[in-house]
Write a protein that holds these residues in place. Structure first.
Motif, mmCIF file in Angstrom:
data_model
loop_
_atom_site.group_PDB
_atom_site.id
_atom_site.type_symbol
_atom_site.label_atom_id
_atom_site.label_comp_id
_atom_site.label_asym_id
_atom_site.label_seq_id
_atom_site.Cartn_x
_atom_site.Cartn_y
_atom_site.Cartn_z
ATOM 1 N N GLY A 300 0.787 -1.231 0.000
ATOM 2 C CA GLY A 300 0.000 0.000 0.000
ATOM 3 C C GLY A 300 0.810 1.266 0.000
ATOM 4 N N ALA A 301 2.087 1.181 0.362
ATOM 5 C CA ALA A 301 2.950 2.356 0.345
ATOM 6 C C ALA A 301 3.872 2.351 -0.869
ATOM 7 C CB ALA A 301 3.755 2.454 1.634
ATOM 8 N N ILE A 302 3.457 1.681 -1.926
ATOM 9 C CA ILE A 302 4.128 1.749 -3.224
ATOM 10 C C ILE A 302 3.192 2.505 -4.157
ATOM 11 C CG2 ILE A 302 5.039 0.457 -5.186
ATOM 12 C CD1 ILE A 302 5.657 -1.841 -3.291
ATOM 13 N N GLY A 303 3.613 3.688 -4.581
ATOM 14 C CA GLY A 303 2.759 4.481 -5.448
ATOM 15 C C GLY A 303 3.121 5.944 -5.420
ATOM 16 N N THR A 304 2.161 6.795 -5.751
ATOM 17 C CA THR A 304 2.374 8.239 -5.758
ATOM 18 C C THR A 304 2.238 8.783 -4.339
ATOM 19 O OG1 THR A 304 0.031 8.784 -6.047
ATOM 20 C CG2 THR A 304 1.325 8.315 -8.047
ATOM 21 N N PRO A 305 2.686 10.014 -4.097
ATOM 22 C CA PRO A 305 2.479 10.596 -2.765
ATOM 23 C C PRO A 305 1.023 10.584 -2.329
ATOM 24 C CG PRO A 305 4.088 11.888 -3.972
ATOM 25 C CD PRO A 305 3.553 10.872 -4.941
ATOM 26 N N ASP A 306 0.094 10.892 -3.234
ATOM 27 C CA ASP A 306 -1.322 10.901 -2.866
ATOM 28 C C ASP A 306 -1.812 9.501 -2.495
ATOM 29 O OD1 ASP A 306 -1.569 13.620 -3.244
ATOM 30 O OD2 ASP A 306 -2.399 13.444 -5.278
ATOM 31 N N GLN A 307 -1.410 8.501 -3.268
ATOM 32 C CA GLN A 307 -1.828 7.131 -2.968
ATOM 33 C C GLN A 307 -1.270 6.659 -1.624
ATOM 34 O OE1 GLN A 307 -0.277 5.427 -6.597
ATOM 35 N NE2 GLN A 307 -2.333 5.188 -7.476
ATOM 36 N N ILE A 308 -0.020 6.951 -1.385
ATOM 37 C CA ILE A 308 0.610 6.537 -0.131
ATOM 38 C C ILE A 308 -0.018 7.283 1.040
ATOM 39 C CG2 ILE A 308 2.772 6.551 1.167
ATOM 40 C CD1 ILE A 308 4.218 6.130 -1.520
ATOM 41 N N ARG A 309 -0.298 8.564 0.848
ATOM 42 C CA ARG A 309 -0.934 9.356 1.914
ATOM 43 C C ARG A 309 -2.268 8.737 2.322
ATOM 44 N NH1 ARG A 309 -1.254 13.571 -0.720
ATOM 45 N NH2 ARG A 309 0.698 14.571 -0.080
ATOM 46 N N ASP A 310 -3.059 8.331 1.341
ATOM 47 C CA ASP A 310 -4.364 7.738 1.644
ATOM 48 C C ASP A 310 -4.201 6.427 2.420
ATOM 49 O OD1 ASP A 310 -5.618 9.826 0.351
ATOM 50 O OD2 ASP A 310 -5.954 8.712 -1.523
ATOM 51 N N HIS A 311 -3.252 5.609 1.996
ATOM 52 C CA HIS A 311 -3.023 4.340 2.679
ATOM 53 C C HIS A 311 -2.567 4.561 4.116
ATOM 54 C CE1 HIS A 311 -1.916 0.160 3.253
ATOM 55 N NE2 HIS A 311 -0.703 0.531 3.611
ATOM 56 N N LEU A 312 -1.657 5.491 4.305
ATOM 57 C CA LEU A 312 -1.138 5.750 5.650
ATOM 58 C C LEU A 312 -2.195 6.393 6.539
ATOM 59 C CD1 LEU A 312 2.461 7.023 4.832
ATOM 60 C CD2 LEU A 312 1.777 4.742 5.592
ATOM 61 N N ARG A 313 -3.053 7.209 5.962
ATOM 62 C CA ARG A 313 -4.118 7.802 6.769
ATOM 63 C C ARG A 313 -5.048 6.711 7.292
ATOM 64 N NH1 ARG A 313 -5.968 13.143 7.727
ATOM 65 N NH2 ARG A 313 -7.142 12.875 9.659
ATOM 66 N N ALA A 314 -5.280 5.680 6.491
ATOM 67 C CA ALA A 314 -6.101 4.561 6.960
ATOM 68 C C ALA A 314 -5.413 3.821 8.104
ATOM 69 C CB ALA A 314 -6.392 3.604 5.808
ATOM 70 N N LEU A 315 -4.094 3.653 8.026
ATOM 71 C CA LEU A 315 -3.361 3.019 9.124
ATOM 72 C C LEU A 315 -3.344 3.919 10.358
ATOM 73 C CD1 LEU A 315 -0.320 1.478 7.207
ATOM 74 C CD2 LEU A 315 -2.288 0.254 8.175
ATOM 75 N N GLU A 316 -3.233 5.225 10.143
ATOM 76 C CA GLU A 316 -3.292 6.169 11.258
ATOM 77 C C GLU A 316 -4.650 6.087 11.949
ATOM 78 O OE1 GLU A 316 -1.925 10.759 11.582
ATOM 79 O OE2 GLU A 316 -3.680 10.391 10.330
ATOM 80 N N ASP A 317 -5.715 6.045 11.180
ATOM 81 C CA ASP A 317 -7.050 5.929 11.745
ATOM 82 C C ASP A 317 -7.226 4.606 12.488
ATOM 83 O OD1 ASP A 317 -7.705 8.390 10.694
ATOM 84 O OD2 ASP A 317 -8.760 7.580 8.944
ATOM 85 N N ALA A 318 -6.488 3.592 12.060
ATOM 86 C CA ALA A 318 -6.539 2.286 12.734
ATOM 87 C C ALA A 318 -5.804 2.287 14.069
ATOM 88 C CB ALA A 318 -5.964 1.204 11.825
ATOM 89 N N GLY A 319 -5.045 3.333 14.335
ATOM 90 C CA GLY A 319 -4.323 3.431 15.601
ATOM 91 C C GLY A 319 -2.877 3.007 15.539
ATOM 92 N N VAL A 320 -2.349 2.758 14.346
ATOM 93 C CA VAL A 320 -0.944 2.385 14.205
ATOM 94 C C VAL A 320 -0.067 3.562 14.612
ATOM 95 C CG1 VAL A 320 0.845 1.733 12.542
ATOM 96 C CG2 VAL A 320 -1.427 0.682 12.415
ATOM 97 N N ASP A 321 0.938 3.305 15.429
ATOM 98 C CA ASP A 321 1.816 4.364 15.932
ATOM 99 C C ASP A 321 3.002 4.649 15.019
ATOM 100 O OD1 ASP A 321 0.579 4.796 18.639
ATOM 101 O OD2 ASP A 321 1.044 2.675 18.808
ATOM 102 N N GLN A 322 3.453 3.626 14.300
ATOM 103 C CA GLN A 322 4.618 3.785 13.426
ATOM 104 C C GLN A 322 4.479 2.861 12.225
ATOM 105 O OE1 GLN A 322 9.466 2.882 13.337
ATOM 106 N NE2 GLN A 322 8.411 2.955 15.310
ATOM 107 N N VAL A 323 4.844 3.375 11.048
ATOM 108 C CA VAL A 323 4.942 2.558 9.839
ATOM 109 C C VAL A 323 6.412 2.465 9.464
ATOM 110 C CG1 VAL A 323 4.352 2.365 7.400
ATOM 111 C CG2 VAL A 323 2.636 3.136 9.038
ATOM 112 N N ILE A 324 6.850 1.236 9.230
ATOM 113 C CA ILE A 324 8.257 0.951 8.921
ATOM 114 C C ILE A 324 8.344 0.538 7.460
ATOM 115 C CG2 ILE A 324 10.275 -0.421 9.519
ATOM 116 C CD1 ILE A 324 8.965 -0.902 12.275
ATOM 117 N N PHE A 325 9.128 1.268 6.686
ATOM 118 C CA PHE A 325 9.192 1.070 5.248
ATOM 119 C C PHE A 325 10.301 0.085 4.878
ATOM 120 C CE2 PHE A 325 7.602 5.659 5.016
ATOM 121 C CZ PHE A 325 6.285 5.264 4.841
ATOM 122 N N VAL A 326 9.922 -0.926 4.076
ATOM 123 C CA VAL A 326 10.880 -1.846 3.465
ATOM 124 C C VAL A 326 11.160 -1.354 2.055
ATOM 125 C CG1 VAL A 326 11.304 -4.197 2.665
ATOM 126 C CG2 VAL A 326 10.097 -3.821 4.816
#
Length: 392
Positions: A300-326
């Motif tokens: 979900g974090a492979i894409g354009t800035p807008d696409q990644i922003r949307d994916h991360l906002r969903a994880l933020e809303d889920a309560g995730v404290d940190q996203v670690i990028f591979v």
């Protein structure tokens, strides 16, 4: 939400002279750049004998090098292998404390058992005993970093007489504790022991929300800290590649992330391996990245800035404290990794950071009474009245 970068030091075949050195040098350059851009964490694995998948056998050495090239980024063991045949607990305490000293208190102490036969058999570790070894040693290392002197231990996996384990870490009482998690049972265990979650299962936002809720509910109701602090944090790992053009983002990042997952499966149950002979990259090319990524939740974090922003906002809303990028996977190119780090920092990261301070403050206020209750359940270890003399 905070952001981390993750390193396995993957090196697909064929290998050439200087490849491993270049891999390490590029990784240090990337971490230095990430520090300048404001990323929060770098996580470094410990693996042994997992050729092509991970050439990272001495994370404490690599992270010490990273410490000298950075100023702010947190330096995470993601994870340190705890069964004593890998690392004697006293040596773990010494290494973690030393890294904390040379980094001015920036260490995150991630822990785990390991589960590949290549590693377990190589060090003579009984698979049936490794979880008990992990729990025993995490508790003892926490005491080693805080007690003067450490009163010794006569346990199932190691024995040690009373000693004052030095040096002591900068962070008081010790660096934050984490554990690698891959499903419901390990997430519940992390919460019961007061450990941060390093989730390596590439969950969707929907699944992440379920597991975050489970983690914090369990922590509130059942936590008895294994260490001298509670680290209430939930981090999740995801593939990553950021470019203004979606197709370019996929061309630069998808194959490397697919190889990351294919090689992971190879060593963790999907195939036999002949040391020094098996060519995982060749096998991977025969299957193809598309087959590996079909239906995958970790891209979900492979894409354009807008696409990644949307994916991360969903994880933020889920309560995730940190996203670690591979991003250092397969044969991904150094310059593309740097471009991606820069674009994400310029276009996406700031807004999440702006919201994070309020999130942390709200969470700390909510959890404070539960953490106080957790420590009331913890049995403190009695110090030695008089340490025994040791003949010179």
């Amino acid at each position: 939400m905070k952001f981390g970068i993750f390193y396995e030091h993957q090196l697909p075949r064929p290998w050439h002279d200087g490849d491993e050195q270049a891999l390490y040098e590029d990784a240090l350059d990337q971490i230095e750049l990430a520090d300048e851009l404001g990323y929060d964490y770098v996580w470094e694995v410990e693996h042994h004998f997992l050729e092509e998948y991970s050439h990272s056998a001495a994370p404490e050495v690599f992270l010490a090098a990273a410490a000298q090239r950075t100023d702010q980024i947190r330096l995470g063991h993601g994870i340190k292998l705890m069964p004593p045949n890998y690392n004697h607990p006293a040596r773990v305490a010494e290494q973690v404390a030393t890294l904390d000293l040379v980094s001015d208190g920036r260490v995150e102490f991630g822990t785990g058992e390991s589960s590949s036969n290549m590693e377990l058999d190589g060090f003579g570790i009984d698979r049936k005993e490794k979880e008990a070894m992990w729990q025993e040693t995490v508790a003892e290392v926490s005491d080693m970093m805080t007690m003067e002197p450490y009163p010794g231990h006569d346990g199932a996996s190691f024995q040690m007489p009373p000693r004052n384990v030095v040096p002591k870490p900068v962070q008081d009482p010790h660096p934050p504790l984490w554990v690698a998690c891959s499903g419901r049972s390990t997430i519940e265990q992390a919460a019961r022991l007061g450990l941060g979650v390093l989730s390596f299962d590439f969950a969707s936002p929907e699944k992440a929300s379920e597991w975050v809720d489970l983690y914090y509910e369990t922590l509130k109701e059942e936590c008895t800290p294994i260490g001298h602090t509670v680290n209430p944090n939930f981090a999740i790992v995801t593939g990553f590649s950021c470019h203004e053009d979606e197709d370019t983002a996929w061309d630069r990042g998808a194959e490397g992330f697919a190889f990351f997952q294919y090689a992971l499966a190879h060593y963790y149950g999907a195939g036999d391996h002949r040391p020094g002979e098996t060519n995982i990259w060749k096998q991977f090319e025969e299957i193809g990245a598309d087959a590996i990524l079909e239906g995958n939740q970790g891209d979900g974090a492979i894409g354009t800035p807008d696409q990644i922003r949307d994916h991360l906002r969903a994880l933020e809303d889920a309560g995730v404290d940190q996203v670690i990028f591979v991003q250092e996977g397969g044969d991904n190119r150094h310059e593309h990794i740097c471009d991606s780090l820069e674009l994400f920092a310029d276009e996406v990261m700031g807004a999440f950071h702006d919201r994070d301070e309020a999130h942390v403050a709200e969470k700390e206020a909510e959890l404070e009474p539960y953490i106080e209750a957790a420590f009331e359940r913890r049995e403190e270890r009695d110090p030695l009245d008089e340490p025994p003399a040791v003949e010179s």
